[in-house]
Scaffold this motif. Structure first.
Motif, PDB file in Angstrom:
ATOM      1  N   ILE A 149       8.388 -42.203  15.834  1.00  0.00           N
ATOM      2  CA  ILE A 149       9.341 -42.277  15.855  1.00  0.00           C
ATOM      3  C   ILE A 149      10.603 -43.980  15.913  1.00  0.00           C
ATOM      4  N   ALA A 150      11.244 -43.371  15.454  1.00  0.00           N
ATOM      5  CA  ALA A 150      11.960 -44.058  14.344  1.00  0.00           C
ATOM      6  C   ALA A 150      14.091 -44.193  15.243  1.00  0.00           C
ATOM      7  N   LYS A 151      14.254 -45.133  14.381  1.00  0.00           N
ATOM      8  CA  LYS A 151      15.928 -45.481  15.014  1.00  0.00           C
ATOM      9  C   LYS A 151      16.805 -43.803  14.295  1.00  0.00           C
ATOM     10  N   ASP A 152      16.499 -43.208  13.290  1.00  0.00           N
ATOM     11  CA  ASP A 152      17.307 -42.661  12.267  1.00  0.00           C
ATOM     12  C   ASP A 152      16.649 -41.186  13.051  1.00  0.00           C
ATOM     13  N   CYS A 153      15.259 -40.844  14.083  1.00  0.00           N
ATOM     14  CA  CYS A 153      14.086 -40.183  13.969  1.00  0.00           C
ATOM     15  C   CYS A 153      15.623 -38.735  14.777  1.00  0.00           C
TER      16      CYS A 153
END
Length: 333
Positions: A149-153
């Motif tokens: 999971i990442a901020k721009d997923c």
């Protein structure tokens, strides 16, 4: 470890079978690994039970202790059992021959999401640093350029990971509910988060820096972009309220407490961020290397983790990110 000792003490003080009635006490250490912490846990538990046994004025003979060590088939059980004789020798020196002869240690190689022991055979279950690992990467995951999971997923990436954790943790609780005696206890410690936002730096930055380090290898022509796009970690760091919700819905256990522990990545607060970055990179390499080798091969891993250490060091210069661990204490209904 203090939670484990306090829980075992509480079992005999307030809620469980008295020593004079109980003949044996069976424990499972789930996700035991094969390093020093395996023996540290066994030593602490045995010491605690021995001290309680000595304090019990009505006790006529030492309580038998059975410790079942569990991990995946690839775990180095040979290392554990080759070191076991010296551990038992130290136990004998510390507590005497008679007591050492009543400690039995065995191993079960299987996934923690499977049944491990016969029904109603365990009094106490411990697991540390295991339950944030999922049984599998969520299926049909579209997460290009990231490995977690990442901020721009895309929003569905978070939902896919959350749903897989719900399924796995529910399964874990169900399997253990068959194996633990009524009023038996569990103490579980695993990575998590203390805020709802799943892409907060404390939850995902560590893994995003690793993804960026893999992409550095892509830019150098050492790794294919499609190989990075198709790799995702089988990991989830749950919000503590999510953990509570699953326990309540599964209904086999009473939740006694959840304790949140926060530690800085840079635990010694050193000015030498390069060394701190290398130390953290080495730790992450130890737990991810086999997965990375299986997917990418070994050839460029040294380059990946060299760049990873540099990225972590640069991150530490500007931000004090934390590791979040949850310790969950449960009682079998």
């Amino acid at each position: 470890m203090s939670t484990v000792k306090d829980t075992i003490k509480d079992m005999f003080t307030n809620h469980f079978i008295p020593f004079e009635v109980l003949e044996s006490f069976k424990i499972a250490d789930i996700g035991c690994a094969s390093g020093p912490n395996t023996f540290l846990f066994m030593s602490e538990v045995i010491d605690t039970i021995n001290n309680l046994s000595n304090q019990n004025q009505n006790q006529n003979q030492a309580l038998e202790i059975s410790i079942v060590l569990n991990d995946l088939h690839k775990n180095d059980f040979n290392s554990i059992f080759s070191t076991l004789p010296s551990f038992l020798d130290r136990l004998q020196e510390k507590h005497g021959y008679e007591f050492s002869q009543k400690c039995f240690i065995s191993g079960v190689a299987a996934s923690l999401y499977e049944r491990l022991q016969p029904s109603k055979s365990l009094h106490f279950v411990h697991s540390s640093s295991s339950l944030h690992w999922l049984s599998q990467v969520p299926k049909n995951l579209e997460n290009k350029g990231h490995i977690y999971i990442a901020k721009d997923c895309l929003p569905n990436v978070f939902e896919a990971y959350k749903n897989q954790f719900y399924k796995d943790f529910s399964s874990f609780l169900n399997k253990r509910s068959h194996e633990i005696l009524p009023s038996g206890r569990m103490v579980l410690t695993f990575m998590g988060r203390c805020i709802p936002e799943p892409s907060n730096n404390d939850c995902c930055c560590l893994w995003e820096l690793l993804a960026q380090s893999l992409l550095d290898m892509v830019s150098q022509g050492l790794i294919k972009k499609e190989d990075v796009d198709s790799f995702n970690l089988p990991l989830y760091t749950p919000y503590h309220e999510e953990v509570k919700e699953i326990i309540v819905k599964e209904m086999s256990f009473e939740l006694e407490k959840i304790v949140i522990f926060k530690d800085n990545w840079d635990q010694d607060d050193s000015d030498d961020k390069k060394k701190s970055g290398q130390d953290i990179a080495d730790c992450i390499r130890a737990v991810t290397e086999q997965m990375l080798v299986t997917h990418f091969g070994e050839l460029f891993l040294n380059n990946v983790f060299k760049r990873y250490a540099e990225r972590i060091a640069n991150h530490l210069k500007t931000e004090k990110t934390k590791f979040i661990n949850l310790t969950v204490s449960l009682r079998k209904k």
